[in-house]
Scaffold this motif. Structure first.
Motif, short mmCIF file in Angstrom:
data_model
loop_
_atom_site.label_atom_id
_atom_site.label_comp_id
_atom_site.label_asym_id
_atom_site.label_seq_id
_atom_site.Cartn_x
_atom_site.Cartn_y
_atom_site.Cartn_z
N UNK A 170 0.83 -1.21 0.00
CA UNK A 170 0.00 0.00 0.00
C UNK A 170 0.87 1.26 0.00
N UNK A 171 1.99 1.17 0.75
CA UNK A 171 2.90 2.31 0.82
C UNK A 171 3.53 2.58 -0.54
N UNK A 172 3.86 1.49 -1.25
CA UNK A 172 4.45 1.63 -2.59
C UNK A 172 3.48 2.32 -3.55
N UNK A 173 2.20 2.05 -3.37
CA UNK A 173 1.18 2.68 -4.22
C UNK A 173 0.95 4.12 -3.82
N UNK A 174 0.97 4.37 -2.49
CA UNK A 174 0.64 5.70 -1.97
C UNK A 174 1.71 6.74 -2.27
N UNK A 175 2.97 6.35 -2.15
CA UNK A 175 4.05 7.31 -2.33
C UNK A 175 4.08 7.95 -3.71
N UNK A 176 3.96 7.17 -4.80
CA UNK A 176 3.90 7.82 -6.12
C UNK A 176 2.71 8.75 -6.27
N UNK A 177 1.56 8.35 -5.69
CA UNK A 177 0.38 9.20 -5.76
C UNK A 177 0.60 10.50 -5.00
N UNK A 178 1.28 10.38 -3.85
CA UNK A 178 1.59 11.57 -3.06
C UNK A 178 2.51 12.50 -3.85
N UNK A 179 3.52 11.90 -4.50
CA UNK A 179 4.44 12.69 -5.31
C UNK A 179 3.72 13.40 -6.43
N UNK A 180 2.79 12.71 -7.08
CA UNK A 180 2.02 13.30 -8.17
C UNK A 180 1.18 14.47 -7.66
N UNK A 181 0.58 14.26 -6.47
CA UNK A 181 -0.26 15.31 -5.89
C UNK A 181 0.56 16.55 -5.55
N UNK A 182 1.79 16.32 -5.03
CA UNK A 182 2.64 17.45 -4.69
C UNK A 182 3.08 18.21 -5.93
N UNK A 183 3.41 17.48 -7.00
CA UNK A 183 3.79 18.13 -8.26
C UNK A 183 2.64 18.95 -8.81
N UNK A 184 1.42 18.35 -8.76
CA UNK A 184 0.24 19.07 -9.25
C UNK A 184 -0.02 20.31 -8.42
N UNK A 185 0.17 20.17 -7.09
CA UNK A 185 -0.04 21.31 -6.20
C UNK A 185 0.95 22.42 -6.50
N UNK A 186 2.23 22.05 -6.74
CA UNK A 186 3.24 23.05 -7.06
C UNK A 186 2.93 23.75 -8.37
N UNK A 187 2.44 22.97 -9.36
CA UNK A 187 2.11 23.56 -10.66
C UNK A 187 0.99 24.57 -10.52
N UNK A 188 -0.03 24.19 -9.69
CA UNK A 188 -1.14 25.10 -9.49
C UNK A 188 -0.69 26.36 -8.76
N UNK A 189 0.24 26.18 -7.80
CA UNK A 189 0.71 27.32 -7.03
C UNK A 189 1.48 28.29 -7.90
N UNK A 190 2.15 27.78 -8.95
CA UNK A 190 2.96 28.65 -9.80
C UNK A 190 2.15 29.33 -10.89
N UNK A 191 0.90 28.93 -11.07
CA UNK A 191 0.04 29.56 -12.07
C UNK A 191 -0.78 30.66 -11.40
N UNK A 192 -0.60 31.88 -11.84
CA UNK A 192 -1.25 33.03 -11.22
C UNK A 192 -2.02 33.82 -12.27
N UNK A 193 -3.20 34.30 -11.91
CA UNK A 193 -3.98 35.17 -12.77
C UNK A 193 -4.14 36.52 -12.09
N UNK A 194 -3.79 37.58 -12.81
CA UNK A 194 -3.90 38.93 -12.28
C UNK A 194 -5.08 39.65 -12.93
N UNK A 195 -5.84 40.38 -12.12
CA UNK A 195 -6.94 41.21 -12.64
C UNK A 195 -6.38 42.56 -13.08
N UNK A 196 -6.81 43.01 -14.26
CA UNK A 196 -6.30 44.25 -14.85
C UNK A 196 -7.46 45.19 -15.12
N UNK A 197 -7.46 46.35 -14.48
CA UNK A 197 -8.51 47.36 -14.68
C UNK A 197 -8.14 48.31 -15.81
N UNK A 198 -9.09 48.54 -16.71
CA UNK A 198 -8.95 49.58 -17.72
C UNK A 198 -10.26 50.36 -17.79
#
Length: 340
Positions: free
Chosen positions: A8-36
């Protein structure tokens, strides 16, 4: 049992790694609001959209700009400096002359009558940009390029033939700023500020006899229907539109995102600078106005232009002095550069 836990640990660790990578990717994507505050139909709006596109492209999708045209975020132009400083919006299109309440010095950076040849505008742009950078930085706003406005012809659009300052004596003239009211007043000519949306009616009803206006775009508000004559006076001292980001928003960006923002802003600035001075555009617009029935008179004489410019500079200096130490410094910096 122990083997099951290991499996179970062997299955969980890769999933955890994938989740962390996905979380980092989401954290690095930013949207800024621009008023004109500009309508989406304005040419400047296309350049803002191009800026947003370039930011996303240059950041490889890490940074996106959501542009809200025509004040869709419900923000007031007069409050934008405070709004950005507090981080209530990420970015905005800035125009120095809007902020007379909070930053009067910014309205003293550039004024009508500052230039008599369009090419002077291109020469002075780096100085103007540097002063705007300084002024906005005092509000915790970082600038990243912007839109260099076209240098249009400015003329007098009248119901009777007028192409001298003497002809203007006794006429009532529409202008767009207090500085211009005082400039014409020094020349003994009555002028009043009338918003663009009210100008047509003011001419039609005789509230004013002439409009001091951007000749190149006069047809967009149908001036040919309420005036018959036009005479060129000087080129428009077109203050640029600046892209500003709050320091708070800037602090959330990584190096790649910051670089994309800077490069995109500079690219739009360079593109619009190349488009700013275009004699062919002005000639075509003049011919089109003639086809619409406007009689284009000989331009104001060099002597009249010099007289107008002297009055404009005098009142520009007064405007700067009233804006305080920074206002006077901005005025002296620009006029010294123009005089070189």
């Amino acid at each position: 049992m122990k083997d099951n836990k290991i499996n179970k640990l062997k299955i969980f660790l890769p999933l955890l790694g994938f989740a962390l990578v996905a979380s980092d990717a989401q954290a690095s994507e930013i949207t800024l609001n621009f008023h004109s505050g500009l309508a989406q139909s304005r040419p400047e709006a296309e350049h803002i959209e191009e800026f947003a596109r370039l930011v996303e492209e240059k950041s490889a999708g890490e940074l996106k700009i959501d542009v809200y045209h025509a004040g869709a975020l419900g923000l007031k132009e007069a409050d934008i400096l405070r709004t950005l400083q507090r981080g209530m919006v990420d970015m905005a299109l800035l125009y120095g002359e809007y902020y007379t309440r909070d930053a009067p010095a910014l309205s003293a950076v550039y004024a009508q009558g500052a230039i008599t040849e369009p090419e002077q505008h291109l020469d002075i742009l780096p100085v103007i940009k540097e002063l705007y950078d300084d002024g906005f930085a005092q509000w915790d706003i970082h600038t990243v390029g912007g839109v260099v406005a076209p240098v249009f012809d400015v003329g007098l659009h009248c119901k009777s033939p007028v192409n001298t300052l003497e002809d203007l004596q006794g006429k009532k003239v529409r202008v767009w700023s207090r500085h211009l009211v005082e400039t014409f007043d020094e020349l003994g000519i009555a002028a009043q500020v009338i918003p663009q949306n009210d100008m047509y009616m003011a001419l039609q009803t005789g509230v004013v006899d002439c409009a001091y206006y951007l000749s190149t775009v006069a047809k967009t508000i149908s001036l040919q229907e309420v005036t018959e004559y036009e005479a060129y006076l000087h080129p428009w001292a077109a203050a640029p539109w600046i892209f500003g980001i709050s320091e708070r928003a800037l602090g959330r960006l990584n190096e790649n995102q910051r670089q994309a923002l800077e490069e995109a802003g500079q690219e739009v600035w360079d593109i619009t600078r190349e488009l700013a001075v275009d004699p062919e555009r002005e000639a075509e617009a003049r011919a089109e106005r003639e086809e619409l029935g406007i009689t284009v008179l000989e331009p104001f004489s060099a002597e009249d232009v010099e007289t107008f410019v002297t009055a404009a500079w005098n009142n520009w200096q007064s405007l700067a002095e009233n804006a305080g130490e920074d206002g006077l410094r901005y005025y002296e910096t620009v006029t010294e550069a123009l005089s070189e």
